[in-house]
Design a protein around this motif. Sequence first.
Motif, PDB file in Angstrom:
ATOM      1  N   ALA A  12       0.857  -1.185   0.000  1.00  0.00           N
ATOM      2  CA  ALA A  12       0.000   0.000   0.000  1.00  0.00           C
ATOM      3  C   ALA A  12       0.894   1.237   0.000  1.00  0.00           C
ATOM      4  O   ALA A  12       2.000   1.212   0.541  1.00  0.00           O
ATOM      5  N   ILE A  13       0.418   2.295  -0.612  1.00  0.00           N
ATOM      6  CA  ILE A  13       1.143   3.567  -0.623  1.00  0.00           C
ATOM      7  C   ILE A  13       0.486   4.486   0.393  1.00  0.00           C
ATOM      8  O   ILE A  13      -0.734   4.664   0.394  1.00  0.00           O
ATOM      9  N   VAL A  14       1.298   5.070   1.278  1.00  0.00           N
ATOM     10  CA  VAL A  14       0.785   5.966   2.318  1.00  0.00           C
ATOM     11  C   VAL A  14       0.299   7.260   1.673  1.00  0.00           C
ATOM     12  O   VAL A  14       1.023   7.876   0.884  1.00  0.00           O
ATOM     13  N   LEU A  15      -0.917   7.654   2.001  1.00  0.00           N
ATOM     14  CA  LEU A  15      -1.524   8.853   1.428  1.00  0.00           C
ATOM     15  C   LEU A  15      -1.055  10.118   2.149  1.00  0.00           C
ATOM     16  O   LEU A  15      -0.597  10.057   3.290  1.00  0.00           O
ATOM     17  N   GLY A  16      -1.212  11.259   1.483  1.00  0.00           N
ATOM     18  CA  GLY A  16      -0.890  12.553   2.084  1.00  0.00           C
ATOM     19  C   GLY A  16      -2.029  13.020   2.974  1.00  0.00           C
ATOM     20  O   GLY A  16      -3.058  12.353   3.095  1.00  0.00           O
ATOM     21  N   PRO A  17      -1.881  14.196   3.591  1.00  0.00           N
ATOM     22  CA  PRO A  17      -2.881  14.652   4.560  1.00  0.00           C
ATOM     23  C   PRO A  17      -4.193  15.107   3.941  1.00  0.00           C
ATOM     24  O   PRO A  17      -5.176  15.282   4.644  1.00  0.00           O
ATOM     25  N   ASP A  18      -4.229  15.322   2.627  1.00  0.00           N
ATOM     26  CA  ASP A  18      -5.431  15.800   1.949  1.00  0.00           C
ATOM     27  C   ASP A  18      -5.846  17.133   2.564  1.00  0.00           C
ATOM     28  O   ASP A  18      -5.058  18.062   2.581  1.00  0.00           O
ATOM     29  N   THR A  19      -7.039  17.258   3.130  1.00  0.00           N
ATOM     30  CA  THR A  19      -7.484  18.540   3.703  1.00  0.00           C
ATOM     31  C   THR A  19      -7.304  18.578   5.217  1.00  0.00           C
ATOM     32  O   THR A  19      -7.735  19.528   5.866  1.00  0.00           O
ATOM     33  N   LEU A  20      -6.681  17.565   5.772  1.00  0.00           N
ATOM     34  CA  LEU A  20      -6.519  17.436   7.217  1.00  0.00           C
ATOM     35  C   LEU A  20      -5.606  18.527   7.771  1.00  0.00           C
ATOM     36  O   LEU A  20      -4.512  18.737   7.276  1.00  0.00           O
ATOM     37  N   LYS A  21      -6.073  19.245   8.816  1.00  0.00           N
ATOM     38  CA  LYS A  21      -5.274  20.310   9.440  1.00  0.00           C
ATOM     39  C   LYS A  21      -5.535  20.312  10.942  1.00  0.00           C
ATOM     40  O   LYS A  21      -6.571  19.871  11.413  1.00  0.00           O
ATOM     41  N   ARG A  22      -4.549  20.850  11.672  1.00  0.00           N
ATOM     42  CA  ARG A  22      -4.694  21.071  13.111  1.00  0.00           C
ATOM     43  C   ARG A  22      -4.073  22.418  13.417  1.00  0.00           C
ATOM     44  O   ARG A  22      -2.904  22.663  13.110  1.00  0.00           O
ATOM     45  N   THR A  23      -4.845  23.309  14.014  1.00  0.00           N
ATOM     46  CA  THR A  23      -4.389  24.661  14.306  1.00  0.00           C
ATOM     47  C   THR A  23      -3.172  24.632  15.220  1.00  0.00           C
ATOM     48  O   THR A  23      -3.184  23.978  16.257  1.00  0.00           O
ATOM     49  N   GLY A  24      -2.104  25.335  14.788  1.00  0.00           N
ATOM     50  CA  GLY A  24      -0.885  25.423  15.587  1.00  0.00           C
ATOM     51  C   GLY A  24       0.047  24.237  15.446  1.00  0.00           C
ATOM     52  O   GLY A  24       1.031  24.136  16.160  1.00  0.00           O
ATOM     53  N   TYR A  25      -0.261  23.329  14.517  1.00  0.00           N
ATOM     54  CA  TYR A  25       0.548  22.119  14.337  1.00  0.00           C
ATOM     55  C   TYR A  25       0.792  21.861  12.856  1.00  0.00           C
ATOM     56  O   TYR A  25       0.071  22.354  12.003  1.00  0.00           O
ATOM     57  N   THR A  26       1.803  21.059  12.591  1.00  0.00           N
ATOM     58  CA  THR A  26       2.064  20.578  11.235  1.00  0.00           C
ATOM     59  C   THR A  26       2.123  19.054  11.292  1.00  0.00           C
ATOM     60  O   THR A  26       2.512  18.478  12.313  1.00  0.00           O
ATOM     61  N   ILE A  44       0.282  12.170  13.199  1.00  0.00           N
ATOM     62  CA  ILE A  44       1.168  12.571  14.289  1.00  0.00           C
ATOM     63  C   ILE A  44       1.515  14.034  14.042  1.00  0.00           C
ATOM     64  O   ILE A  44       2.055  14.380  12.986  1.00  0.00           O
ATOM     65  N   TRP A  45       1.185  14.868  15.003  1.00  0.00           N
ATOM     66  CA  TRP A  45       1.317  16.324  14.852  1.00  0.00           C
ATOM     67  C   TRP A  45       2.521  16.859  15.625  1.00  0.00           C
ATOM     68  O   TRP A  45       2.819  16.397  16.716  1.00  0.00           O
ATOM     69  N   THR A  46       3.200  17.856  15.037  1.00  0.00           N
ATOM     70  CA  THR A  46       4.304  18.554  15.686  1.00  0.00           C
ATOM     71  C   THR A  46       3.890  20.011  15.873  1.00  0.00           C
ATOM     72  O   THR A  46       3.442  20.646  14.907  1.00  0.00           O
ATOM     73  N   PRO A  47       4.043  20.577  17.088  1.00  0.00           N
ATOM     74  CA  PRO A  47       3.658  21.983  17.297  1.00  0.00           C
ATOM     75  C   PRO A  47       4.516  22.921  16.451  1.00  0.00           C
ATOM     76  O   PRO A  47       5.720  22.702  16.295  1.00  0.00           O
ATOM     77  N   LEU A  48       3.879  23.950  15.919  1.00  0.00           N
ATOM     78  CA  LEU A  48       4.620  24.987  15.204  1.00  0.00           C
ATOM     79  C   LEU A  48       5.339  25.866  16.221  1.00  0.00           C
ATOM     80  O   LEU A  48       4.853  26.039  17.339  1.00  0.00           O
ATOM     81  N   PRO A  49       6.508  26.439  15.866  1.00  0.00           N
ATOM     82  CA  PRO A  49       7.181  27.340  16.812  1.00  0.00           C
ATOM     83  C   PRO A  49       6.306  28.555  17.096  1.00  0.00           C
ATOM     84  O   PRO A  49       5.646  29.069  16.204  1.00  0.00           O
ATOM     85  N   ILE A  50       6.317  28.997  18.342  1.00  0.00           N
ATOM     86  CA  ILE A  50       5.496  30.142  18.742  1.00  0.00           C
ATOM     87  C   ILE A  50       6.346  31.401  18.650  1.00  0.00           C
ATOM     88  O   ILE A  50       7.381  31.510  19.313  1.00  0.00           O
TER      89      ILE A  50
END
Length: 164
Positions: free
Chosen positions: A76-90, A121-127
């Motif tokens: 299987a090929i791992v898909l990208g995030p598509d429209t998935l978002k989380r505020t303050g994270y990447t 798995i989300w990583t916080p954006l620098p503040i």
Amino acid sequence: MRMPCSWPTCYISICVSAKIDLDSPKLLFLISRQNPTVLTHQAVWGTALHVTYVGNSNTSGTAPVDPKDYAAGQSAIVLGPDTLKRTGYTLAGWGTNPNGPVVHQPGDTFVVTADISLFAIWTPLPIPPTGDLSHIVWLWLLLCATFISSALWHMRRKYLQHYT
């Protein structure tokens, strides 16, 4: 439905049975190959496996959907995030546990051996610094004054050594 593929003549036939027994394995696909002298049929039986993507605290968008049915051992090929978002994270990648670690990046391939859920798995954006920055300005001025004072002291010392 027949779709041509490689090796002199090859067709993938998708078969549907009128009687469906959910407790027993089903025919995933039937491959028919024909060369000049031999016609070969290969039935692949088993339970269809699925890759499910989970947003894991996303704030907007939806997790990607893999519509494919996989046989055990299929890649299987791992898909990208598509429209998935989380505020303050990447998105750092996908993990098999909601708390990480990241085990797959979009575009990676892996072998499907069972139904699997991949968690974002989300990583916080620098503040960026906000608010009163006067303490930074005072620190900068103090460092500049120290440098200038040190430079003047060294210049005075050389002057006194030269003329005394």
